[in-house]
Design a protein around this motif. Structure first.
Motif, PDB file in Angstrom:
ATOM      1  N   ILE A  52       0.838  -1.201   0.000  1.00 51.04           N
ATOM      2  CA  ILE A  52       0.000   0.000   0.000  1.00 51.04           C
ATOM      3  C   ILE A  52       0.872   1.250   0.000  1.00 51.04           C
ATOM      4  O   ILE A  52       0.624   2.212  -0.748  1.00 51.04           O
ATOM      5  N   GLU A  53       1.897   1.255   0.829  1.00 52.13           N
ATOM      6  CA  GLU A  53       2.803   2.413   0.888  1.00 52.13           C
ATOM      7  C   GLU A  53       3.528   2.599  -0.446  1.00 52.13           C
ATOM      8  O   GLU A  53       3.720   3.730  -0.903  1.00 52.13           O
ATOM      9  N   TYR A  54       3.909   1.474  -1.057  1.00 56.31           N
ATOM     10  CA  TYR A  54       4.559   1.551  -2.365  1.00 56.31           C
ATOM     11  C   TYR A  54       3.608   2.148  -3.402  1.00 56.31           C
ATOM     12  O   TYR A  54       4.004   2.968  -4.245  1.00 56.31           O
ATOM     13  N   GLY A  55       2.340   1.756  -3.333  1.00 54.87           N
ATOM     14  CA  GLY A  55       1.337   2.288  -4.255  1.00 54.87           C
ATOM     15  C   GLY A  55       1.154   3.788  -4.093  1.00 54.87           C
ATOM     16  O   GLY A  55       1.063   4.527  -5.072  1.00 54.87           O
ATOM     17  N   ILE A  56       1.094   4.248  -2.842  1.00 54.30           N
ATOM     18  CA  ILE A  56       0.965   5.685  -2.576  1.00 54.30           C
ATOM     19  C   ILE A  56       2.176   6.431  -3.129  1.00 54.30           C
ATOM     20  O   ILE A  56       2.051   7.508  -3.714  1.00 54.30           O
ATOM     21  N   ALA A  66      -1.730  -2.448  -4.295  1.00 52.09           N
ATOM     22  CA  ALA A  66      -0.789  -1.375  -4.599  1.00 52.09           C
ATOM     23  C   ALA A  66      -1.227  -0.612  -5.840  1.00 52.09           C
ATOM     24  O   ALA A  66      -1.168   0.629  -5.873  1.00 52.09           O
ATOM     25  N   LEU A  67      -1.695  -1.334  -6.841  1.00 50.95           N
ATOM     26  CA  LEU A  67      -2.137  -0.695  -8.078  1.00 50.95           C
ATOM     27  C   LEU A  67      -3.361   0.177  -7.834  1.00 50.95           C
ATOM     28  O   LEU A  67      -3.448   1.305  -8.347  1.00 50.95           O
ATOM     29  N   ALA A  68      -4.308  -0.324  -7.047  1.00 52.54           N
ATOM     30  CA  ALA A  68      -5.537   0.427  -6.774  1.00 52.54           C
ATOM     31  C   ALA A  68      -5.243   1.743  -6.059  1.00 52.54           C
ATOM     32  O   ALA A  68      -5.752   2.802  -6.441  1.00 52.54           O
ATOM     33  N   ILE A  69      -4.416   1.696  -5.006  1.00 53.03           N
ATOM     34  CA  ILE A  69      -4.125   2.913  -4.245  1.00 53.03           C
ATOM     35  C   ILE A  69      -3.248   3.860  -5.068  1.00 53.03           C
ATOM     36  O   ILE A  69      -3.363   5.095  -4.956  1.00 53.03           O
ATOM     37  N   ALA A  70      -2.385   3.310  -5.916  1.00 52.35           N
ATOM     38  CA  ALA A  70      -1.531   4.142  -6.769  1.00 52.35           C
ATOM     39  C   ALA A  70      -2.373   4.926  -7.776  1.00 52.35           C
ATOM     40  O   ALA A  70      -2.172   6.129  -7.974  1.00 52.35           O
ATOM     41  N   PRO A 117       3.427  -4.592 -10.508  1.00 51.03           N
ATOM     42  CA  PRO A 117       4.189  -5.720  -9.962  1.00 51.03           C
ATOM     43  C   PRO A 117       4.019  -5.926  -8.454  1.00 51.03           C
ATOM     44  O   PRO A 117       4.287  -7.022  -7.947  1.00 51.03           O
ATOM     45  N   ALA A 118       3.558  -4.877  -7.746  1.00 52.43           N
ATOM     46  CA  ALA A 118       3.395  -4.991  -6.298  1.00 52.43           C
ATOM     47  C   ALA A 118       2.035  -5.556  -5.899  1.00 52.43           C
ATOM     48  O   ALA A 118       1.772  -5.729  -4.701  1.00 52.43           O
ATOM     49  N   GLY A 119       1.179  -5.825  -6.867  1.00 51.07           N
ATOM     50  CA  GLY A 119      -0.113  -6.439  -6.556  1.00 51.07           C
ATOM     51  C   GLY A 119      -1.293  -5.507  -6.790  1.00 51.07           C
ATOM     52  O   GLY A 119      -1.142  -4.308  -7.037  1.00 51.07           O
ATOM     53  N   ASP A 120      -2.503  -6.085  -6.690  1.00 51.79           N
ATOM     54  CA  ASP A 120      -3.729  -5.343  -6.978  1.00 51.79           C
ATOM     55  C   ASP A 120      -3.957  -4.204  -5.990  1.00 51.79           C
ATOM     56  O   ASP A 120      -4.430  -3.124  -6.375  1.00 51.79           O
ATOM     57  N   ALA A 168       0.718   2.862 -13.521  1.00 52.11           N
ATOM     58  CA  ALA A 168       0.252   1.480 -13.609  1.00 52.11           C
ATOM     59  C   ALA A 168       1.418   0.525 -13.857  1.00 52.11           C
ATOM     60  O   ALA A 168       1.486  -0.563 -13.265  1.00 52.11           O
ATOM     61  N   LEU A 169       2.339   0.931 -14.714  1.00 52.02           N
ATOM     62  CA  LEU A 169       3.520   0.107 -15.011  1.00 52.02           C
ATOM     63  C   LEU A 169       4.345  -0.140 -13.754  1.00 52.02           C
ATOM     64  O   LEU A 169       4.805  -1.259 -13.506  1.00 52.02           O
ATOM     65  N   ALA A 170       4.518   0.902 -12.947  1.00 50.53           N
ATOM     66  CA  ALA A 170       5.352   0.785 -11.752  1.00 50.53           C
ATOM     67  C   ALA A 170       4.647   0.049 -10.622  1.00 50.53           C
ATOM     68  O   ALA A 170       5.284  -0.695  -9.868  1.00 50.53           O
TER      69      ALA A 170
END
Length: 339
Positions: free
Chosen positions: A188-192, A215-219, A210-213, A205-207
């Motif tokens: 989650i922190e990685y996504g933020i 991470a992608l959603a919060i990003a 790879p960290a999961g759904d 989205a590209l970055a």
């Protein structure tokens, strides 16, 4: 008489259509080039701009079809920005991302002010640097395209800004995927972190993927907040430019209101509260619209890219690139430290 009129009308129309077709042809070449290993990392938009710039250097500007190319670089660009509004879910941003929205506002302010300040220190081109600051802070090429007519940027400067932001944003996105697993942070922190500091939506989205759904959603939520703030930022620039012109000794220096922003807002509202709710719209239809948006934006950027001279690129782009890179690195570090 009638046949003579037809002959007079047909050449301009054929050149207009030919110019538009030419930009889409280069966009197609960019699409194909983006399938090649290595180039697939920078995407269709950047590949198409590269081809357009290279074409200009070897073959010159295709003057015979200038009218169609100009239509693509201006009218199709505005159409793409309007359709881009469908990517913004206002409801999601307001309900779930108010905290991120404040963070996003600080990101935008930081990116623009630091880039402009560094441009002054480095004596870099002011317009290109400003566009890069806007692109870094908000949403890359779309933000640059939206702000460019407000600040009366030249087509060449806009193309340079878009090309730099597309290429550098991709470099940062790939860098995040490499160092992300090495950092002591949650998904989650990685996504933020990615959503708050990477330039384009596609690059986020590209970055983050790879960290999961999660991470992608919060990003993407963090990124949508930055896209949302494109609207007030544009109106702030309108106010600043009008005030600057009013205080100058140029009473005729007026700024044209960017009416396409109203279209952007309208489609944002429709996409957030109407399509899929009051009016059922399938994901397949929305994906087709997003694909059309991408092609329109790519064709428009081809039109802009054809205005780029490599000689001017060497003299005008290096210092703004340095300013933008330093800003992006500082933004990345600050965004990480404040997670």
């Amino acid at each position: 008489m009638a046949s003579q009129k037809v002959e007079k009308i047909r050449p301009p129309f054929s050149k207009w259509i030919g110019g538009i077709a030419f930009t889409f042809f280069i966009a197609l070449l960019g699409y194909l080039l983006a399938m090649v290993p290595g180039f697939d990392k920078i995407g269709q938009l950047a590949c198409a701009i590269i081809i357009a710039v290279v074409y200009r250097q070897f073959f010159g500007y295709p003057e015979a079809i200038r009218s169609g190319i100009a239509f693509s670089s201006k009218r199709l660009l505005r159409a793409a920005i309007i359709l881009y509004g469908l990517k913004l879910n206002i409801d999601t941003v307001i309900q779930d991302g108010l905290g991120l929205l404040l963070r996003d506002a600080l990101v935008i302010i930081f990116a623009i002010l630091v880039t402009v300040w560094l441009a002054k220190v480095l004596k870099a081109d002011k317009t290109i640097s400003l566009l890069l600051g806007v692109g870094t802070g908000i949403c890359g090429a779309a933000a640059i395209a939206a702000v460019a007519p407000i600040v009366k940027a030249k087509d060449e400067d806009t193309a340079i800004g878009v090309g730099i932001i597309a290429l550098m944003g991709t470099v940062f996105a790939i860098g995040y995927t490499i160092i992300g697993p090495l950092l002591p942070i949650s998904a989650i922190e990685y996504g933020i972190w990615t959503g708050s500091s990477i330039h384009e939506v596609a690059q986020v989205a590209l970055a983050a993927a790879p960290a999961g759904d999660d991470a992608l959603a919060i990003a993407l939520l963090a990124k949508l907040g930055r896209v949302f703030l494109l609207i007030p930022v544009c109106f702030v620039f309108i106010y600043i430019i009008k005030r600057k012109n009013k205080n100058s000794e140029q009473p005729d220096a007026k700024i044209e209101f960017p009416w396409f922003l109203l279209g952007f807002i309208a489609l944002s509202v429709l996409g957030s509260y109407v399509f899929g709710q009051s009016i059922p719209v399938s994901d397949d239809v929305m994906n087709i619209i997003f694909s059309i948006t991408n092609w329109l934006l790519t064709a428009a950027m081809v039109g802009l890219g054809l205005n780029v001279s490599l000689r001017d690129l060497r003299t005008k782009a290096l210092k703004p690139l340095i300013a933008m890179t330093i800003t992006s690195l500082c933004l990345s570090v600050l965004a990480y430290l404040t997670i």
